[in-house]
Design an enzyme around this catalytic site. Structure first.
Site, PDB file in Angstrom:
ATOM      1  N   SER A  44       9.422  -4.777   7.519  1.00 52.71           N
ATOM      2  CA  SER A  44       9.728  -5.801   6.509  1.00 52.71           C
ATOM      3  C   SER A  44      10.606  -6.865   7.145  1.00 52.71           C
ATOM      4  O   SER A  44      11.287  -6.606   8.140  1.00 52.71           O
ATOM      5  CB  SER A  44      10.493  -5.151   5.349  1.00 52.71           C
ATOM      6  OG  SER A  44      11.027  -6.147   4.493  1.00 52.71           O
ATOM      7  N   TYR A  74      17.430  -0.135   2.502  1.00 55.54           N
ATOM      8  CA  TYR A  74      16.096  -0.639   2.875  1.00 55.54           C
ATOM      9  C   TYR A  74      16.170  -1.422   4.189  1.00 55.54           C
ATOM     10  O   TYR A  74      15.333  -1.243   5.079  1.00 55.54           O
ATOM     11  CB  TYR A  74      15.567  -1.493   1.733  1.00 55.54           C
ATOM     12  CG  TYR A  74      14.132  -1.932   1.857  1.00 55.54           C
ATOM     13  CD1 TYR A  74      13.094  -1.005   1.844  1.00 55.54           C
ATOM     14  CD2 TYR A  74      13.803  -3.280   1.958  1.00 55.54           C
ATOM     15  CE1 TYR A  74      11.764  -1.415   1.935  1.00 55.54           C
ATOM     16  CE2 TYR A  74      12.492  -3.700   2.039  1.00 55.54           C
ATOM     17  CZ  TYR A  74      11.474  -2.763   2.033  1.00 55.54           C
ATOM     18  OH  TYR A  74      10.155  -3.178   2.122  1.00 55.54           O
TER      19      TYR A  74
HETATM   20  N1  NAP Z   1       5.628  -5.893  -1.229  1.00 57.00           N
HETATM   21  C1  NAP Z   1       6.462  -6.516  -0.421  1.00 57.00           C
HETATM   22  O1  NAP Z   1       6.989  -7.598  -0.722  1.00 57.00           O
HETATM   23  C2  NAP Z   1       6.798  -5.936   0.908  1.00 57.00           C
HETATM   24  C3  NAP Z   1       7.507  -6.739   1.821  1.00 57.00           C
HETATM   25  C4  NAP Z   1       7.838  -6.230   3.052  1.00 57.00           C
HETATM   26  C5  NAP Z   1       7.468  -4.940   3.374  1.00 57.00           C
HETATM   27  N2  NAP Z   1       6.778  -4.168   2.466  1.00 57.00           N
HETATM   28  C6  NAP Z   1       6.415  -2.812   2.854  1.00 57.00           C
HETATM   29  O2  NAP Z   1       5.027  -2.665   2.742  1.00 57.00           O
HETATM   30  C7  NAP Z   1       4.707  -1.314   2.418  1.00 57.00           C
HETATM   31  C8  NAP Z   1       3.826  -1.276   1.175  1.00 57.00           C
HETATM   32  O3  NAP Z   1       4.515  -1.903   0.116  1.00 57.00           O
HETATM   33  P1  NAP Z   1       3.793  -2.274  -1.264  1.00 57.00           P
HETATM   34  O4  NAP Z   1       4.557  -3.407  -1.820  1.00 57.00           O
HETATM   35  O5  NAP Z   1       2.344  -2.375  -1.069  1.00 57.00           O
HETATM   36  O6  NAP Z   1       4.167  -0.976  -2.127  1.00 57.00           O
HETATM   37  P2  NAP Z   1       3.477  -0.261  -3.370  1.00 57.00           P
HETATM   38  O7  NAP Z   1       2.446  -1.120  -4.006  1.00 57.00           O
HETATM   39  O8  NAP Z   1       4.596   0.262  -4.190  1.00 57.00           O
HETATM   40  O9  NAP Z   1       2.750   0.949  -2.650  1.00 57.00           O
HETATM   41  C9  NAP Z   1       3.502   1.933  -2.017  1.00 57.00           C
HETATM   42  C10 NAP Z   1       2.547   2.960  -1.492  1.00 57.00           C
HETATM   43  O10 NAP Z   1       3.316   3.971  -0.822  1.00 57.00           O
HETATM   44  C11 NAP Z   1       2.839   5.220  -1.252  1.00 57.00           C
HETATM   45  N3  NAP Z   1       3.896   6.213  -1.157  1.00 57.00           N
HETATM   46  C12 NAP Z   1       5.176   6.100  -1.571  1.00 57.00           C
HETATM   47  N4  NAP Z   1       5.836   7.229  -1.333  1.00 57.00           N
HETATM   48  C13 NAP Z   1       4.949   8.076  -0.755  1.00 57.00           C
HETATM   49  C14 NAP Z   1       5.014   9.400  -0.286  1.00 57.00           C
HETATM   50  N5  NAP Z   1       6.148  10.106  -0.335  1.00 57.00           N
HETATM   51  N6  NAP Z   1       3.907   9.975   0.251  1.00 57.00           N
HETATM   52  C15 NAP Z   1       2.751   9.278   0.302  1.00 57.00           C
HETATM   53  N7  NAP Z   1       2.628   8.023  -0.115  1.00 57.00           N
HETATM   54  C16 NAP Z   1       3.709   7.430  -0.649  1.00 57.00           C
HETATM   55  C17 NAP Z   1       2.349   5.008  -2.673  1.00 57.00           C
HETATM   56  O11 NAP Z   1       1.331   5.942  -2.962  1.00 57.00           O
HETATM   57  P3  NAP Z   1       1.394   7.059  -4.115  1.00 57.00           P
HETATM   58  O12 NAP Z   1       2.147   6.477  -5.264  1.00 57.00           O
HETATM   59  O13 NAP Z   1      -0.049   7.347  -4.379  1.00 57.00           O
HETATM   60  O14 NAP Z   1       2.080   8.204  -3.455  1.00 57.00           O
HETATM   61  C18 NAP Z   1       1.746   3.620  -2.588  1.00 57.00           C
HETATM   62  O15 NAP Z   1       0.402   3.703  -2.167  1.00 57.00           O
HETATM   63  C19 NAP Z   1       6.049  -0.595   2.240  1.00 57.00           C
HETATM   64  O16 NAP Z   1       6.399   0.043   3.436  1.00 57.00           O
HETATM   65  C20 NAP Z   1       7.004  -1.742   1.960  1.00 57.00           C
HETATM   66  O17 NAP Z   1       8.323  -1.413   2.301  1.00 57.00           O
HETATM   67  C21 NAP Z   1       6.435  -4.640   1.242  1.00 57.00           C
END
Ligand code: NAP
Length: 259
Positions: free
Chosen positions: A147, A160
Site C-alpha cells: 500500500s 497498517y
Molecule cells: N482498497 C484500497 O484502497 C487499498 C489501497 C492500498 C492497498 N490495499 C490492499 O489491497 C489488498 C486488497 O484490498 P481490498 O480493498 O480489495 O480489500 P477487500 O475488498 O476488503 O478484500 C479483502 C480480501 O481479503 C480476504 N481476506 C481477509 N482476511 C483473510 C484471511 N484471514 N484469510 C483469507 N482471506 C482473507 C477477503 O476474503 P474473505 O472475506 O473471503 O476471507 C477479501 O477477499 C489488501 O492487502 C489491502 O491492504 C487496498
C-alpha cells in the site's frame, strides 16, 4: 468466443489470496482473461464461488479454495490442494489484507496483532509453502500487494503502515534470495482504491464525507483508483516477457507518493 487458453498466461497457474472481493477479485478475473488457471482464495465461499462463476462465464478457468491464510496448516493444505487440482503453481499473489484505523495510543494489542496476521503473516505463510514449488519447477512469480501506507505515514493508521512497510521489506528480501533461481518477486503499493475495504473505512468514520475527501486530497489525479487499475499492474509484473523485473516496488496511487 476467442479462446482464453491462447493468452500470454496460458501456461500459468496463479493463486490469488483475498480474491473473493475488491483488488484480488479483479486480479483473478484479469489473469484468467489472459489464459491463466486461477485459484481464487478466501474464506467466503458464496463470494468465492460467484467470482469463479464469473470467470467461467467469460470463458476462463478458475476454482475456489476456502482458506484462512493466517493459519499455517490451512495454508500448507491450500497449496497442496491447488497443486492437486491444477498440477502446477507458477504465480502467487499475496493480496489478502485488512486495515484498522488507529494511532499507537488507541490501537489495541489485539488489533495490532490482527493487522499483522492478515497483512504480513499471511504473505509469509503462503510464500513459505508455495516458493519451494516455484523453485522446484524452475521459476515463477510472486506479487505482494502492499500500500502507499507502506511508503509514507498515513494519519491514524499506525498498525497498517507498519505492516505494509514490512511487506515492502519482505519483497526485497525474497527477491534477493530467489531471483537468482528464477522466482521474480515484486510489490504493488496501491493508493486508495474503491473497494469494500475502503467503503467500510469511510462508513465507520466519524465524518464519512471528510474521510472520502482526505482519500482524494492525497492524489494528483481527481479520482480514486479502481481494482482494475491494480490488476493491470499485477499483470505487467507476471507476464513472462517482463523477465528483468524483480525486487520492484511500484506505486499505483494517482501520484500520492509524489507529494
Ligand atoms: N482498497 C484500497 O484502497 C487499498 C489501497 C492500498 C492497498 N490495499 C490492499 O489491497 C489488498 C486488497 O484490498 P481490498 O480493498 O480489495 O480489500 P477487500 O475488498 O476488503 O478484500 C479483502 C480480501 O481479503 C480476504 N481476506 C481477509 N482476511 C483473510 C484471511 N484471514 N484469510 C483469507 N482471506 C482473507 C477477503 O476474503 P474473505 O472475506 O473471503 O476471507 C477479501 O477477499 C489488501 O492487502 C489491502 O491492504 C487496498
Amino acid at each position: 468466443m476467442a479462446s482464453l487458453a491462447a493468452g500470454p498466461l496460458q501456461h500459468e497457474v496463479a493463486l490469488v489470496t483475498g480474491a473473493t472481493s475488491g483488488i484480488g477479485e479483479a486480479i483473478a478475473r484479469r489473469f484468467a482473461a489472459e489464459g491463466a488457471r486461477v485459484a481464487v482464495v478466501g474464506r467466503d465461499a458464496r463470494r468465492g464461488n460467484a467470482v469463479v462463476a464469473g470467470i467461467a462465464a467469460a470463458g476462463g478457468c478458475a476454482a475456489f479454495f476456502a482458506a484462512d491464510v493466517t493459519h499455517d496448516a490451512a495454508v500448507r493444505d491450500l497449496i497442496a490442494d491447488v497443486l492437486a487440482r491444477f498440477g502446477d503453481l507458477s504465480i502467487l499473489v499475496n493480496n489478502a489484507g485488512r486495515s484498522v484505523p488507529g494511532t499507537v495510543v488507541n490501537t489495541t494489542a489485539a488489533e495490532w496483532e490482527e493487522v499483522w496476521r492478515v497483512n504480513v503473516s499471511s504473505a509469509f505463510l503462503t510464500s513459505h509453502h508455495a516458493v519451494p514449488r516455484l523453485l522446484e519447477r524452475g521459476g515463477g512469480c510472486v506479487v505482494h500487494i502492499a500500500s502507499e501506507a507502506g511508503l509514507k505515514g498515513l494519519k491514524d493508521r499506525a498498525a497498517y503502515c507498519a505492516a505494509k512497510a514490512a511487506i515492502v521489506g519482505l519483497t526485497k528480501a525474497m527477491a534477493v534470495d530467489h531471483s537468482p533461481h528464477g522466482v521474480r518477486v515484486n510489490c504493488i503499493c496501491p493508493g486508495t482504491v474503491e473497494t469494500p475495504m475502503v467503503a467500510e473505512l469511510i462508513e465507520t468514520h466519524a465524518n464519512p464525507a471528510a474521510m472520502k475527501d482526505a482519500f482524494l486530497e492525497r492524489r494528483l489525479t481527481p479520482y480514486l483508483g479502481t481494482p482494475e487499475d491494480i490488476a493491470e499492474a499485477a499483470l505487467y509484473m507476471v507476464l513472462p516477457r517482463n523477465r528483468y523485473l524483480t525486487g520492484a516496488v511500484l506505486s499505483v496511487d494517482g501520484g500520492s507518493l509524489a507529494r
